[in-house]
Scaffold this active site. Structure first.
Site, PDB file in Angstrom:
ATOM      1  N   VAL A 348       0.843  -1.202   0.000  1.00 45.13           N
ATOM      2  CA  VAL A 348       0.000   0.000   0.000  1.00 45.13           C
ATOM      3  C   VAL A 348       0.875   1.249   0.000  1.00 45.13           C
ATOM      4  CG1 VAL A 348      -1.849   1.209   1.201  1.00 45.13           C
ATOM      5  CG2 VAL A 348      -1.770  -1.275   1.256  1.00 45.13           C
ATOM      6  N   TYR A 349       1.893   1.239   0.826  1.00 47.12           N
ATOM      7  CA  TYR A 349       2.811   2.388   0.878  1.00 47.12           C
ATOM      8  C   TYR A 349       3.454   2.618  -0.481  1.00 47.12           C
ATOM      9  CZ  TYR A 349       6.931   5.138   2.141  1.00 47.12           C
ATOM     10  OH  TYR A 349       7.914   6.095   2.207  1.00 47.12           O
ATOM     11  N   GLY A 350       3.953   1.543  -1.106  1.00 50.04           N
ATOM     12  CA  GLY A 350       4.587   1.677  -2.415  1.00 50.04           C
ATOM     13  C   GLY A 350       3.627   2.204  -3.469  1.00 50.04           C
ATOM     14  N   THR A 352       1.125   4.262  -2.994  1.00 48.76           N
ATOM     15  CA  THR A 352       0.923   5.708  -2.798  1.00 48.76           C
ATOM     16  C   THR A 352       2.117   6.502  -3.327  1.00 48.76           C
ATOM     17  OG1 THR A 352       1.857   5.612  -0.554  1.00 48.76           O
ATOM     18  CG2 THR A 352      -0.524   5.314  -0.783  1.00 48.76           C
TER      19      THR A 352
END
Length: 514
Positions: A348-350, A352
């Site tokens: 999820v972080y990647g 964004t």
């Protein structure tokens, strides 16, 4: 006659004036200056005798009967002028001499100008001499003839001329951009955000810190103010004058809420008048684990903070900066996944961060003619809670090689952020040369931050910052390398390659194809 063109001078025995003008000296005469002197007027009549000694002399009046000016008042004014501060010049007045503080400030300014000039001249000489050494060495090794020698040195002379013009432009640009910046940093109450705020503050800028918690904001503002005081104590000369403009304030802001973002922008403008730099640093990753282990709330918060929050802040910053005469600059923080690479355990972080890169590309085309610059800043791997949350022992062993402290990264990024121009720039800490250096010295970096059990070996932030103001003022070899811009080294390398190509072509006797 009533109309008298030239004022008459009257000479009286002092005995005659004693009754009204004070002291009596026998055998002396009093001399009265004409009315043109501006101290008193002259009357052809004598001093009115019989006035009490306590009365001031008022008998020197003009022939037209106008009011007179007191003799002793005029003398007192003259004496007051002569006894004042400064240098008394007859016929001109008093020239004010500079005070000791003003004199010291003037000397410091002169020293600053000469020091800056010496630094730029030194950089230029070292760059040109290093290029000359490369060319001379290449020529000697190739055994070239005299004609080729002339060609090489003419090329070097052309490089010197171009370098002079480029250097002059750089110096002028640096001078024009001197002065405090107004900076807004989201997510700046801890980690890299706070380190960036501290570095901007110690560079003499005015900073707005922002975070969700007002309590955290207040604590951070207080801490940064203490850092500023310590910096002013250890600074001297021009650095101390720059720090006198520095100021830090803060406000609570949830970047996921449009109303909070607008409130942050209005707060910064009301306090500082404008916003020169806006850094979208707020972000979260919720640890390292497979996507299936992330809750709905985790996913929502990661996407809202990292992507939606950055979009809202970028839009609000652009709105403010478009109405400013000199525009401004916006920085979005890169991270793992920005280039489209996979980010297992932080999917999820990647996602964004990859979305932010797409936002950057789109905004560059939207704002081609805008005076607002949109850039990216890549801090690399920084020892913060964001990175360490959920990290494994294997991760920490890798962190020993490639990670750096927030203060170290901020010290490199901030100077380049302050002088950025145009749009679409990428300010990176983990550059290819740094990566290569880290890999070459990997065996020396074992146990730098964590031991074999994964326990932290580095000092806490409070301990690291005790003498931070003094440490950041120290000059090191790394700082000397950073003094040279990337363009300068590229120019030296390119010129050397071109000349080496010419030398090799001439010695082989074969004309190269294109």
């Amino acid at each position: 006659m009533a109309a008298v063109a030239i004022a008459k001078l009257q000479v009286y025995p002092v005995d005659h004036l004693a009754g009204c003008c004070g002291e009596r000296q026998k055998g002396s005469f009093g001399f009265v200056r004409p009315a043109a002197a501006g101290l008193f007027r002259v009357q052809k009549g004598g001093c009115g005798g019989g006035q009490p000694l306590s009365q001031h002399c008022r008998s020197f009046r003009s022939e037209d009967g106008g009011g007179g000016r007191e003799f002793d008042d005029g003398e007192k004014k003259a004496e007051k002028l002569k006894k004042g501060d400064g240098l008394w010049v007859p016929g001109v007045g008093r020239l004010k001499l500079p005070s000791k503080d003003e004199y010291s400030r003037g000397i410091a300014q002169v020293e600053e100008v000469f020091s800056s000039a010496a630094i730029h001249v030194g950089r230029y000489i070292v760059t040109m001499m290093s290029t000359g050494v490369v060319l001379a060495t290449g020529f000697q090794l190739s055994g070239g003839d005299g004609q080729m020698n002339d060609l090489i040195w003419y090329s070097w002379l052309g490089g010197i001329i171009i370098g002079t013009m480029t250097g002059a432009n750089m110096v002028l640009d640096e001078h024009c951009r001197a002065g405090p910046r107004n900076v807004v940093i989201t997510g700046s109450t801890r980690g890299l955000g706070k380190a960036l705020a501290r570095e901007f503050l110690l560079s003499g800028d005015r900073v707005v810190v922002a975070s969700r918690s007002q309590e955290s904001v207040d604590m951070t503002v207080k801490e940064l103010e203490e850092n500023l005081k310590e910096g002013m104590v250890s600074a001297g000369g021009s650095s101390k004058r720059n720090l006198s403009h520095a100021r830090v304030i803060g406000i609570a802001c949830d970047v996921c809420q449009p109303s909070d973002v607008k409130k942050l922008a209005n707060f910064a403008v009301s306090e500082f008048g404008s916003i020169n730099i806006w850094i979208n640093n707020a972000g979260t990753n919720k640890g390292f684990r497979p996507l299936l282990q992330f809750s709905d709330e985790d996913v929502t918060q990661i996407v809202s903070t990292n992507l939606v929050g950055s979009i809202l802040c970028t839009r609000e910053a652009m709105r403010v900066m478009e109405n400013q005469p000199k525009g401004g600059h916006i920085f979005n923080m890169d991270g793992a996944g920005s280039g489209g690479s996979s980010t297992p355990l932080t999917a999820v972080y990647g996602a964004t961060k990859c979305g932010l890169r797409q936002l950057q590309t789109s905004l560059l085309k939207e704002s081609k003619k805008s005076k607002v610059g949109v850039h990216t800043a890549s801090p690399g791997m920084v020892l913060t809670e964001l990175l360490l949350s959920g990290s494994t022992l294997k991760n920490k062993q890798m962190f020993n090689i490639i990670c750096e402290l927030p203060e170290t990264v901020a010290r490199t990024l901030v100077p380049r952020m302050r002088v950025v121009k145009g749009s679409g720039k990428a300010i990176n800490y983990l550059t290819p040369p740094r990566i290569l250096l880290a890999l070459v010295t990997a065996w020396l970096r074992r146990g730098r931050w964590f031991d074999d059990q994964g326990r932290a070996l580095y000092a806490a932030e409070a301990d690291r910052l005790r003498n931070w103001a003094e440490n950041r003022a120290r000059f090191s070899f790394t700082d000397a390398m950073e003094m040279y811009t990337e363009n300068t080294w590229v120019s030296v390398f390119s010129l050397s390659v071109v000349c080496a190509f010419i030398i090799l072509s001439s010695t082989s006797g074969v004309s190269p194809g294109t």
